[in-house]
Motif scaffolding. Structure first.
Motif, mmCIF file in Angstrom:
data_model
loop_
_atom_site.group_PDB
_atom_site.id
_atom_site.type_symbol
_atom_site.label_atom_id
_atom_site.label_comp_id
_atom_site.label_asym_id
_atom_site.label_seq_id
_atom_site.Cartn_x
_atom_site.Cartn_y
_atom_site.Cartn_z
ATOM 1 N N THR A 1 -6.878 1.074 2.072
ATOM 2 C CA THR A 1 -7.326 2.050 3.021
ATOM 3 C C THR A 1 -6.796 3.427 2.651
ATOM 4 O OG1 THR A 1 -5.473 1.769 4.512
ATOM 5 C CG2 THR A 1 -7.375 0.335 4.866
ATOM 6 N N ALA A 2 -7.360 4.452 3.241
ATOM 7 C CA ALA A 2 -6.958 5.829 2.968
ATOM 8 C C ALA A 2 -5.523 6.107 3.397
ATOM 9 C CB ALA A 2 -7.908 6.790 3.659
ATOM 10 N N VAL A 3 -5.003 5.312 4.289
ATOM 11 C CA VAL A 3 -3.640 5.502 4.778
ATOM 12 C C VAL A 3 -2.639 5.475 3.624
ATOM 13 C CG1 VAL A 3 -1.820 4.423 6.169
ATOM 14 C CG2 VAL A 3 -4.144 4.543 7.037
ATOM 15 N N PHE A 4 -2.902 4.660 2.614
ATOM 16 C CA PHE A 4 -1.953 4.481 1.525
ATOM 17 C C PHE A 4 -2.122 5.516 0.424
ATOM 18 C CE2 PHE A 4 -2.363 0.345 3.551
ATOM 19 C CZ PHE A 4 -1.042 0.105 3.856
ATOM 20 N N GLY A 5 -3.270 6.168 0.340
ATOM 21 C CA GLY A 5 -3.506 7.199 -0.664
ATOM 22 C C GLY A 5 -3.496 6.646 -2.078
ATOM 23 N N GLY A 6 -3.987 7.450 -3.006
ATOM 24 C CA GLY A 6 -3.984 7.045 -4.413
ATOM 25 C C GLY A 6 -4.880 5.850 -4.681
ATOM 26 N N ILE A 7 -4.574 5.164 -5.746
ATOM 27 C CA ILE A 7 -5.328 3.961 -6.109
ATOM 28 C C ILE A 7 -4.404 2.770 -5.913
ATOM 29 C CG2 ILE A 7 -6.504 2.731 -7.956
ATOM 30 C CD1 ILE A 7 -7.340 5.427 -9.075
ATOM 31 N N ASN A 8 -4.857 1.842 -5.086
ATOM 32 C CA ASN A 8 -4.047 0.687 -4.731
ATOM 33 C C ASN A 8 -4.790 -0.601 -5.037
ATOM 34 O OD1 ASN A 8 -1.775 2.085 -3.278
ATOM 35 N ND2 ASN A 8 -3.520 2.859 -2.143
ATOM 36 N N PHE A 9 -4.025 -1.634 -5.331
ATOM 37 C CA PHE A 9 -4.567 -2.975 -5.512
ATOM 38 C C PHE A 9 -4.100 -3.784 -4.309
ATOM 39 C CE2 PHE A 9 -4.471 -7.336 -7.146
ATOM 40 C CZ PHE A 9 -5.769 -7.435 -7.604
ATOM 41 N N MET A 10 -5.057 -4.293 -3.551
ATOM 42 C CA MET A 10 -4.725 -5.010 -2.318
ATOM 43 C C MET A 10 -5.111 -6.471 -2.450
ATOM 44 S SD MET A 10 -6.089 -2.325 0.493
ATOM 45 C CE MET A 10 -5.529 -0.650 0.515
ATOM 46 N N GLN A 11 -4.175 -7.321 -2.059
ATOM 47 C CA GLN A 11 -4.443 -8.752 -2.034
ATOM 48 C C GLN A 11 -4.242 -9.236 -0.601
ATOM 49 O OE1 GLN A 11 -3.024 -11.155 -5.511
ATOM 50 N NE2 GLN A 11 -1.726 -9.344 -5.795
ATOM 51 N N PHE A 12 -5.159 -10.056 -0.135
ATOM 52 C CA PHE A 12 -5.111 -10.559 1.231
ATOM 53 C C PHE A 12 -4.934 -12.069 1.196
ATOM 54 C CE2 PHE A 12 -7.537 -6.662 1.123
ATOM 55 C CZ PHE A 12 -6.931 -5.924 2.135
ATOM 56 N N PHE A 13 -4.071 -12.548 2.076
ATOM 57 C CA PHE A 13 -3.730 -13.959 2.116
ATOM 58 C C PHE A 13 -3.893 -14.485 3.538
ATOM 59 C CE2 PHE A 13 -1.342 -11.873 -1.241
ATOM 60 C CZ PHE A 13 -1.591 -12.691 -2.332
ATOM 61 N N ALA A 14 -3.662 -15.775 3.697
ATOM 62 C CA ALA A 14 -3.729 -16.400 5.023
ATOM 63 C C ALA A 14 -2.675 -15.783 5.941
ATOM 64 C CB ALA A 14 -3.506 -17.907 4.890
ATOM 65 N N ASN A 15 -2.826 -16.000 7.210
ATOM 66 C CA ASN A 15 -1.880 -15.526 8.230
ATOM 67 C C ASN A 15 -1.719 -14.014 8.229
ATOM 68 O OD1 ASN A 15 -1.396 -18.218 8.991
ATOM 69 N ND2 ASN A 15 0.119 -18.425 7.365
ATOM 70 N N ASP A 16 -2.805 -13.304 7.921
ATOM 71 C CA ASP A 16 -2.822 -11.835 7.943
ATOM 72 C C ASP A 16 -1.816 -11.191 7.002
ATOM 73 O OD1 ASP A 16 -4.881 -11.812 9.830
ATOM 74 O OD2 ASP A 16 -3.453 -11.961 11.495
ATOM 75 N N LYS A 17 -1.418 -11.891 5.965
ATOM 76 C CA LYS A 17 -0.484 -11.338 4.980
ATOM 77 C C LYS A 17 -1.274 -10.538 3.943
ATOM 78 C CE LYS A 17 2.958 -12.412 1.527
ATOM 79 N NZ LYS A 17 3.520 -13.421 0.644
ATOM 80 N N ALA A 18 -0.753 -9.383 3.594
ATOM 81 C CA ALA A 18 -1.382 -8.545 2.567
ATOM 82 C C ALA A 18 -0.301 -7.946 1.687
ATOM 83 C CB ALA A 18 -2.198 -7.438 3.221
ATOM 84 N N ILE A 19 -0.622 -7.815 0.425
ATOM 85 C CA ILE A 19 0.260 -7.135 -0.520
ATOM 86 C C ILE A 19 -0.506 -5.932 -1.049
ATOM 87 C CG2 ILE A 19 1.457 -7.273 -2.729
ATOM 88 C CD1 ILE A 19 1.855 -10.257 -2.204
ATOM 89 N N ILE A 20 0.104 -4.767 -0.918
ATOM 90 C CA ILE A 20 -0.527 -3.537 -1.378
ATOM 91 C C ILE A 20 0.328 -2.971 -2.490
ATOM 92 C CG2 ILE A 20 -1.270 -1.222 -0.726
ATOM 93 C CD1 ILE A 20 -1.451 -2.566 2.191
ATOM 94 N N GLU A 21 -0.271 -2.898 -3.665
ATOM 95 C CA GLU A 21 0.439 -2.431 -4.860
ATOM 96 C C GLU A 21 -0.166 -1.105 -5.312
ATOM 97 O OE1 GLU A 21 0.918 -3.836 -9.520
ATOM 98 O OE2 GLU A 21 -0.011 -5.191 -8.067
ATOM 99 N N ARG A 22 0.623 -0.069 -5.300
ATOM 100 C CA ARG A 22 0.146 1.232 -5.778
ATOM 101 C C ARG A 22 0.089 1.185 -7.300
ATOM 102 N NH1 ARG A 22 -0.243 6.581 -3.677
ATOM 103 N NH2 ARG A 22 -0.461 8.004 -5.404
ATOM 104 N N LEU A 23 -1.058 1.558 -7.851
ATOM 105 C CA LEU A 23 -1.219 1.547 -9.304
ATOM 106 C C LEU A 23 -0.825 2.916 -9.853
ATOM 107 C CD1 LEU A 23 -4.620 -0.342 -9.609
ATOM 108 C CD2 LEU A 23 -2.310 -1.277 -9.629
ATOM 109 N N ASN A 24 0.104 2.904 -10.762
ATOM 110 C CA ASN A 24 0.534 4.149 -11.394
ATOM 111 C C ASN A 24 -0.345 4.408 -12.596
ATOM 112 O OD1 ASN A 24 2.735 4.697 -9.654
ATOM 113 N ND2 ASN A 24 3.858 3.038 -10.655
ATOM 114 N N ILE A 25 -1.127 5.451 -12.494
ATOM 115 C CA ILE A 25 -2.077 5.783 -13.548
ATOM 116 C C ILE A 25 -1.666 7.105 -14.174
ATOM 117 C CG2 ILE A 25 -4.503 6.239 -14.071
ATOM 118 C CD1 ILE A 25 -5.180 4.600 -11.575
ATOM 119 N N ASN A 26 -1.704 7.146 -15.484
ATOM 120 C CA ASN A 26 -1.418 8.355 -16.233
ATOM 121 C C ASN A 26 -2.242 9.505 -15.659
ATOM 122 O OD1 ASN A 26 -2.542 10.189 -18.392
ATOM 123 N ND2 ASN A 26 -0.904 9.223 -19.577
ATOM 124 N N GLU A 27 -1.601 10.663 -15.452
ATOM 125 C CA GLU A 27 -2.293 11.815 -14.846
ATOM 126 C C GLU A 27 -3.562 12.204 -15.608
ATOM 127 O OE1 GLU A 27 -1.887 13.684 -12.014
ATOM 128 O OE2 GLU A 27 -0.464 12.136 -11.425
#
Length: 170
Positions: A1-27
């Protein structure tokens, strides 16, 4: 979502668990991505709720084409993460094209004659892929236009309606 800004990789799991990983991309690669993206308003609207409802129904009814499409879109997300990790930004277009093909199989109204024509026109003018945003059916699309093809794509799309919205930013 826009709340996190940048480019993120999101994984969704059971029980409403989510992992949001910010991807560090060369400028430099991030700038290249921004310069090659074109945000486009189709000037058509749709009832996204009906499209999402059909997608849900297709999954509940275990429609094989829709479920396979979802698996392929998940695969696309992991491949996009790899593209950003290794900096091969030009591969974004073909991966978006892959996703566009599979997203259409999730429900009948994700694309229509207008969207298909816009997509085909953009590809013929130099875009290498694109994506319909949200549920599909209308609204916004964005296209990956490598090697200074953005101006050609804009001109071609203007001939059939809709308009560019500023620059697509990530």
């Amino acid at each position: 979502t826009a709340v996190f800004g940048g480019i993120n990789f999101m994984q969704f799991f059971a029980n409403d668990k989510a992992i949001i990983e910010r991807l560090n991309i060369n400028e430099h690669k991030l700038l290249q991505l921004q310069q090659n993206l074109l945000l486009y308003y189709t000037q058509s609207t749709r009832d996204s709720g009906l499209i999402i409802e059909e997608q849900q129904k297709n999954v509940i009814q275990k429609k094989e084409a829709s479920i396979e499409a979802m698996h392929q879109l998940k695969k696309q997300a992991f491949e996009m993460k790899a593209i950003f990790a290794n900096g091969t930004i030009d591969a974004v277009g073909s991966l978006l094209d892959f996703g566009f093909t599979y997203k259409q199989k999730m429900a009948t109204n994700i694309t229509n004659a207008v969207i298909d024509n816009l997509y085909k026109t953009a590809l013929n003018a130099g875009a290498t892929g694109g994506k319909i945003s949200g549920a599909g059916g209308g609204g916004f699309m964005f296209f990956f236009c490598p090697n200074n093809t953005k101006t050609q794509v804009i001109k071609a799309l203007q001939q059939i309606g809709g308009n560019q919205i500023g620059r697509a930013h990530v």
